[in-house]
Every structure is written in structure tokens, then in C-alpha cells.
Design a protein around this motif. Sequence first.
Motif, PDB file in Angstrom:
ATOM      1  N   ILE A 185       0.844  -1.191   0.000  1.00  0.00           N
ATOM      2  CA  ILE A 185       0.000   0.000   0.000  1.00  0.00           C
ATOM      3  C   ILE A 185       0.883   1.246   0.000  1.00  0.00           C
ATOM      4  CG2 ILE A 185      -1.766   1.284   1.272  1.00  0.00           C
ATOM      5  CD1 ILE A 185      -2.781  -1.418   0.308  1.00  0.00           C
ATOM      6  N   ASP A 186       0.535   2.207  -0.858  1.00  0.00           N
ATOM      7  CA  ASP A 186       1.136   3.541  -0.822  1.00  0.00           C
ATOM      8  C   ASP A 186       0.151   4.499  -0.178  1.00  0.00           C
ATOM      9  OD1 ASP A 186       3.807   3.585  -2.409  1.00  0.00           O
ATOM     10  OD2 ASP A 186       2.459   2.421  -3.689  1.00  0.00           O
ATOM     11  N   ILE A 187       0.592   5.184   0.877  1.00  0.00           N
ATOM     12  CA  ILE A 187      -0.207   6.224   1.520  1.00  0.00           C
ATOM     13  C   ILE A 187       0.440   7.555   1.162  1.00  0.00           C
ATOM     14  CG2 ILE A 187      -0.983   7.187   3.712  1.00  0.00           C
ATOM     15  CD1 ILE A 187      -0.982   4.336   4.854  1.00  0.00           C
ATOM     16  N   LEU A 188      -0.263   8.377   0.376  1.00  0.00           N
ATOM     17  CA  LEU A 188       0.352   9.599  -0.133  1.00  0.00           C
ATOM     18  C   LEU A 188       0.265  10.755   0.857  1.00  0.00           C
ATOM     19  CD1 LEU A 188      -0.595   9.597  -3.927  1.00  0.00           C
ATOM     20  CD2 LEU A 188       1.329   8.523  -2.733  1.00  0.00           C
ATOM     21  N   ASP A 189      -0.753  10.774   1.718  1.00  0.00           N
ATOM     22  CA  ASP A 189      -0.843  11.849   2.703  1.00  0.00           C
ATOM     23  C   ASP A 189      -1.840  11.470   3.785  1.00  0.00           C
ATOM     24  OD1 ASP A 189      -0.292  14.263   3.953  1.00  0.00           O
ATOM     25  OD2 ASP A 189      -0.489  15.433   2.114  1.00  0.00           O
ATOM     26  N   HIS A 190      -1.694  12.120   4.934  1.00  0.00           N
ATOM     27  CA  HIS A 190      -2.600  11.949   6.079  1.00  0.00           C
ATOM     28  C   HIS A 190      -2.663  13.278   6.806  1.00  0.00           C
ATOM     29  CE1 HIS A 190      -4.050  10.923  10.042  1.00  0.00           C
ATOM     30  NE2 HIS A 190      -2.850  10.943  10.594  1.00  0.00           N
ATOM     31  N   ASP A 191      -3.874  13.726   7.125  1.00  0.00           N
ATOM     32  CA  ASP A 191      -4.057  14.989   7.836  1.00  0.00           C
ATOM     33  C   ASP A 191      -5.236  14.846   8.779  1.00  0.00           C
ATOM     34  OD1 ASP A 191      -3.966  17.635   8.660  1.00  0.00           O
ATOM     35  OD2 ASP A 191      -5.192  18.340   6.990  1.00  0.00           O
ATOM     36  N   GLU A 192      -4.975  14.925  10.078  1.00  0.00           N
ATOM     37  CA  GLU A 192      -6.022  14.810  11.089  1.00  0.00           C
ATOM     38  C   GLU A 192      -5.711  15.796  12.213  1.00  0.00           C
ATOM     39  OE1 GLU A 192      -8.931  14.494  13.294  1.00  0.00           O
ATOM     40  OE2 GLU A 192      -9.047  13.050  11.639  1.00  0.00           O
ATOM     41  N   ASP A 193      -6.690  16.657  12.542  1.00  0.00           N
ATOM     42  CA  ASP A 193      -6.454  17.720  13.517  1.00  0.00           C
ATOM     43  C   ASP A 193      -6.695  17.290  14.960  1.00  0.00           C
ATOM     44  OD1 ASP A 193      -5.907  19.379  11.359  1.00  0.00           O
ATOM     45  OD2 ASP A 193      -7.982  20.078  11.201  1.00  0.00           O
ATOM     46  N   ASP A 194      -7.436  16.223  15.184  1.00  0.00           N
ATOM     47  CA  ASP A 194      -7.768  15.767  16.540  1.00  0.00           C
ATOM     48  C   ASP A 194      -6.697  14.796  17.009  1.00  0.00           C
ATOM     49  OD1 ASP A 194      -8.808  14.653  18.851  1.00  0.00           O
ATOM     50  OD2 ASP A 194     -10.861  14.608  18.092  1.00  0.00           O
ATOM     51  N   PRO A 195      -5.862  15.151  17.981  1.00  0.00           N
ATOM     52  CA  PRO A 195      -4.734  14.294  18.366  1.00  0.00           C
ATOM     53  C   PRO A 195      -5.138  12.876  18.753  1.00  0.00           C
ATOM     54  CG  PRO A 195      -4.502  16.463  19.342  1.00  0.00           C
ATOM     55  CD  PRO A 195      -5.873  16.424  18.721  1.00  0.00           C
ATOM     56  N   GLU A 196      -6.301  12.708  19.399  1.00  0.00           N
ATOM     57  CA  GLU A 196      -6.694  11.366  19.822  1.00  0.00           C
ATOM     58  C   GLU A 196      -6.921  10.451  18.628  1.00  0.00           C
ATOM     59  OE1 GLU A 196     -10.006   9.080  22.653  1.00  0.00           O
ATOM     60  OE2 GLU A 196     -10.131  11.253  22.331  1.00  0.00           O
ATOM     61  N   GLU A 255       0.811  15.455   6.740  1.00  0.00           N
ATOM     62  CA  GLU A 255       0.659  16.899   6.935  1.00  0.00           C
ATOM     63  C   GLU A 255       0.526  17.209   8.419  1.00  0.00           C
ATOM     64  OE1 GLU A 255      -2.690  20.266   5.904  1.00  0.00           O
ATOM     65  OE2 GLU A 255      -2.072  18.886   4.303  1.00  0.00           O
ATOM     66  N   GLU A 256      -0.346  16.474   9.089  1.00  0.00           N
ATOM     67  CA  GLU A 256      -0.502  16.556  10.543  1.00  0.00           C
ATOM     68  C   GLU A 256      -1.092  15.239  10.998  1.00  0.00           C
ATOM     69  OE1 GLU A 256      -2.600  19.339  14.006  1.00  0.00           O
ATOM     70  OE2 GLU A 256      -2.908  19.787  11.884  1.00  0.00           O
ATOM     71  N   GLY A 257      -0.438  14.573  11.935  1.00  0.00           N
ATOM     72  CA  GLY A 257      -0.948  13.290  12.391  1.00  0.00           C
ATOM     73  C   GLY A 257       0.166  12.362  12.819  1.00  0.00           C
ATOM     74  N   LYS A 258      -0.140  11.062  12.823  1.00  0.00           N
ATOM     75  CA  LYS A 258       0.783  10.040  13.292  1.00  0.00           C
ATOM     76  C   LYS A 258       0.903   8.942  12.238  1.00  0.00           C
ATOM     77  CE  LYS A 258      -1.189  10.726  17.936  1.00  0.00           C
ATOM     78  NZ  LYS A 258      -0.226  11.746  18.356  1.00  0.00           N
ATOM     79  N   LEU A 259       2.009   8.233  12.288  1.00  0.00           N
ATOM     80  CA  LEU A 259       2.167   7.096  11.386  1.00  0.00           C
ATOM     81  C   LEU A 259       1.161   6.016  11.741  1.00  0.00           C
ATOM     82  CD1 LEU A 259       3.552   5.493   9.165  1.00  0.00           C
ATOM     83  CD2 LEU A 259       5.340   4.869  10.814  1.00  0.00           C
ATOM     84  N   PHE A 260       1.114   5.600  13.026  1.00  0.00           N
ATOM     85  CA  PHE A 260       0.108   4.630  13.436  1.00  0.00           C
ATOM     86  C   PHE A 260      -0.403   4.952  14.834  1.00  0.00           C
ATOM     87  CE2 PHE A 260       4.226   2.603  14.326  1.00  0.00           C
ATOM     88  CZ  PHE A 260       4.098   2.227  15.661  1.00  0.00           C
ATOM     89  N   ASN A 261      -1.607   4.499  15.096  1.00  0.00           N
ATOM     90  CA  ASN A 261      -2.297   4.778  16.347  1.00  0.00           C
ATOM     91  C   ASN A 261      -3.094   3.539  16.716  1.00  0.00           C
ATOM     92  OD1 ASN A 261      -4.055   5.639  18.380  1.00  0.00           O
ATOM     93  ND2 ASN A 261      -4.298   7.686  17.505  1.00  0.00           N
ATOM     94  N   LEU A 262      -2.665   2.831  17.739  1.00  0.00           N
ATOM     95  CA  LEU A 262      -3.340   1.625  18.218  1.00  0.00           C
ATOM     96  C   LEU A 262      -3.806   1.905  19.642  1.00  0.00           C
ATOM     97  CD1 LEU A 262      -1.600   0.586  15.816  1.00  0.00           C
ATOM     98  CD2 LEU A 262      -1.168  -1.490  17.136  1.00  0.00           C
ATOM     99  N   HIS A 263      -5.114   2.090  19.834  1.00  0.00           N
ATOM    100  CA  HIS A 263      -5.568   2.337  21.199  1.00  0.00           C
ATOM    101  C   HIS A 263      -7.007   1.883  21.391  1.00  0.00           C
ATOM    102  CE1 HIS A 263      -7.372   6.237  19.711  1.00  0.00           C
ATOM    103  NE2 HIS A 263      -8.224   6.022  20.705  1.00  0.00           N
ATOM    104  N   ILE A 264      -7.367   1.689  22.652  1.00  0.00           N
ATOM    105  CA  ILE A 264      -8.740   1.378  23.029  1.00  0.00           C
ATOM    106  C   ILE A 264      -9.493   2.696  23.141  1.00  0.00           C
ATOM    107  CG2 ILE A 264     -10.232   0.218  24.674  1.00  0.00           C
ATOM    108  CD1 ILE A 264      -8.199  -1.603  23.208  1.00  0.00           C
TER     109      ILE A 264
END
Length: 481
Positions: free
Chosen positions: A353-364, A393-402
Amino acid sequence: MNTRIASAVAALFLACGPAAASQLQVFPFVEAVRYTHHNDDYTVRVRTPGGVWQDLYEYKVKVDLDNPSDASMVYFNFDGPVEVAVQKNNGRFSEVKIRPTGKGVKPVVRGRTAYFTLARPENLSVEFDDDHLHNLHLFTHAIRKDMPAPPPRAANELIGNGAPPDFTQPVVYFGPGVHDGEFNVRSNSTVYIDGSALLKRPLIINGVENVKVISDGLFDSVDMLAIKNSRHVLIDGPIFFNQPHGTMRCITSQDIEERSIRTIGAGKWSDGLGHFACERVTVADSFIRTSDDSVTLYNHRWDIWGNTRDIVVKDSTLWADVAHAVMIGIHGNTPTPAHPQAEVLERIRFSNIDILDHDEDDPEYEGAIGIMAGDDNLVRDVTFEDIRVDRIEEGKLFNLHIAYTPKYNTSPGRGIENVLLKNISFTGEGAPSASVMYGHDAQRKVRNVVIDNVTVGGRKLTAPEINVLDIGPFVEGVSFK
């Protein structure tokens, strides 16, 4: 415009001489959209090597809900190598990039035109001076040998309203032209959509089985093609643009194949390919650009109940102008007397998979790759392998949480277990924050995560690291390779 019309109406061009092995198929545009849908930012031509250039119709497509902009899109089919010329019509430029860069397509610039060769069908973004908001989307496919031929017409004839398809027959054909109406697909049928067909309504695939949709055509401003309570369904090849919300939903269905889906969406909540309590689903060879999550896997929502199992997403490009490339598990069924069974999402695999961009303003909720288990969902046995992330652009590479937030959930998830992150590379470009893992309490944990050859800016992850990876409470069994 006359040159464009004459060349576009040549729907199938077979080259001669040394390029005889190559075949090129371009599609006439619909007369009704001649002025309303055209974007003059680029002039795009294509030919077999050494052959006659054919002009393409450059469609105007909306991108990025945060910063609404007009980009461009062209499409054609071919076999064998073809040459493409993209002329930028407004302003000068310094460089041209074709993404995903891993496809290895390198342009040569002469004057205001970028030239490049395609050896095989690809879905690409052509970008001048790193402009992601006014880029050219170039979608291609192999020539289909079984697509019905359109009716003959005069060489200078453009296409208006299409003849209505007959859904009482086992073979349904959307011919050239604009189609509007109610399209109820029956069981045991094959739907063909011509490359010069433009649909204004979604197909309705509800309570049926053994259905194939083979498309070279377009869905224009269509709100959500849904596959519901169905089995053995293939969707192959449609191009969606300017949809007000999402592209496609799979709802409580089994044995589904979503192949060569190309979509560009900038509407509010414009998810790409959404899946709710579906089993044995394959997504392949697709290009999904959205202003919400590109690919989602959920269980309960609205009147939907059930589990998600045996999902494969492969060989595709994901681009989230807003939100996540991948979101798994946030919606499920908190047990109630009426629905006492908690739900599971399991045996899920994303690869190549190619992910070209990710932008999310809510840190959670940041995360190009997100597993966020809510509503008593248990997410387990998930693999992400051979993933390339170009920019955040703004965000994290990965987020694993409950997850447990009143906005979305009525209870926390039960757990996240047995996750493999392997051969994942992120360039480090943009403004990323640290990836995260955390549970909710001693009974609702993140367990058994393997991080194998994950790199950020060329550096391999070998342990938690400030600004790169945070491991919070109620996480156990994390290993690095």
C-alpha cells in the motif's frame, strides 16, 4: 476544442509499425458535460510509441474539504507501452513529480510539457512544484476484451443521454451517455458500464448474489454505491468523483471483491470504501483519495450488526486529505439485552500500500494507520506489510488504542491483539507527531504487537522514542525486529 473532439471520438486506436504490439483506448466525453466538467489547467495527450497523439478530456474534480480546490483527472485503457504528454497551461514550474514514486515513473520536461512512458496500467498523481491541490490524477486500466461495443455513430458525433439499461436481463449494459434513474441490480447478472457512460445515481445492490459490475465509466456526484445483505459480488473499474459523501459501502455482505476502484472525494464525511460487518472481502488495485477515511472496517452502526472477518486490502494507493488512510474498529455493538453478543474484527491484512498523505487535527484520532477499538469491539490478527507513507501533513504514522469517547462510543473496546507492522517506511516529511499505543484498563489492553523493520526518515524503530513512538499504559507484549 475541435481537435480534442476528433481525437477523443477515436475510441480505439491500434498503432502500426514498430509499436504494433501496443493498443490504446480513449473514451469520448459526454456532450452534456463539455463545458461544466472541464478543467483547463492541463492539456493531456497519449499515444502508442511513435504513433499519433490523442487528446484526452481533462475532468474537473474537487479535492480537500479543508481547502477546497479544483484538481484534474483523465483516464484511458491500454495494453503495451504508451507515451503520455502533460502540458501545464497556467504559470511556470520548476519540477514535476509523479506519485507514488515507488512506481518508478520518471518524467522528462521539455518547455511546459512533461513526457513519460507507462509500461503497464497505473493510477498516478502528476504534480507540478509539489502542488497537491491542483494536480492531475491519471487513471488507467488494461483494455477489456469482453466489454460490449458501443453502437456505431458518426465520426463527429458526441454523446448525449444514454439509452436506459434493462435490468430484467442477465446482462445489463450502460452505453455511452448520461444515465439517471433507479438502478436496481438483480441476482445472477452482469452489469457493463461503457467508458463513455456517466451515471448520476448509484447502483442498488441489496439482497442479491452472484453479481458482477464491470466498468470503464464514471459515477458523477453519486452519493454512495452500497452493497447490502448480498453475496458473491464483484465491482471492477468504476471511477467516482465529486461525490457529496462517501464512495462505496459494504454492509453485512460476504464474498465481495472491490477491484480497480478509483475515487476522488472532497465532500463532508466522504469516506472511500467503508465496510460494516462484512466477511471475506478483497480490495485490490485501487486509488482512493478522500476527505475522510480512505478505507474503513467497522461492525455495528445504525441498524447494522455483525462481525468483520477475512479482509484483504492490497496493491492500492490511499490518500486522506482529511482523516485516515486506514481506520479499523471504532464502531461496534456495546452489548444490550436485545443484542447481547459483543463483536469481533479479525484476520485482516493490508499489503503493498502507498499512503500519499494523512491529515487529522484531533490528536486522539490521528494515525495514517489507525486501529481504535471502541464499543466492546475486539480487534485481532491484523497485518500491515509493505506499506510506504509519503507525507503526513498533521498526524501520526500509526495509532493503536482502546477508544472511548462520547462522540462515537457507548463503551470502550475489549482489546487489540496480535498486530504485525512489517516493512513500513515513512519518509518523515510533513509535521508528524509520535505514533502511539495505549489501552484503557487492565481488562481492555493492547497486546502482542510486533514492529518489524518500521522506519521513519530512514531510521529503524527499535524502541519507544520521543517524538517517534509513545507506548502508554495497559500495553503488553511489544517486540521490535
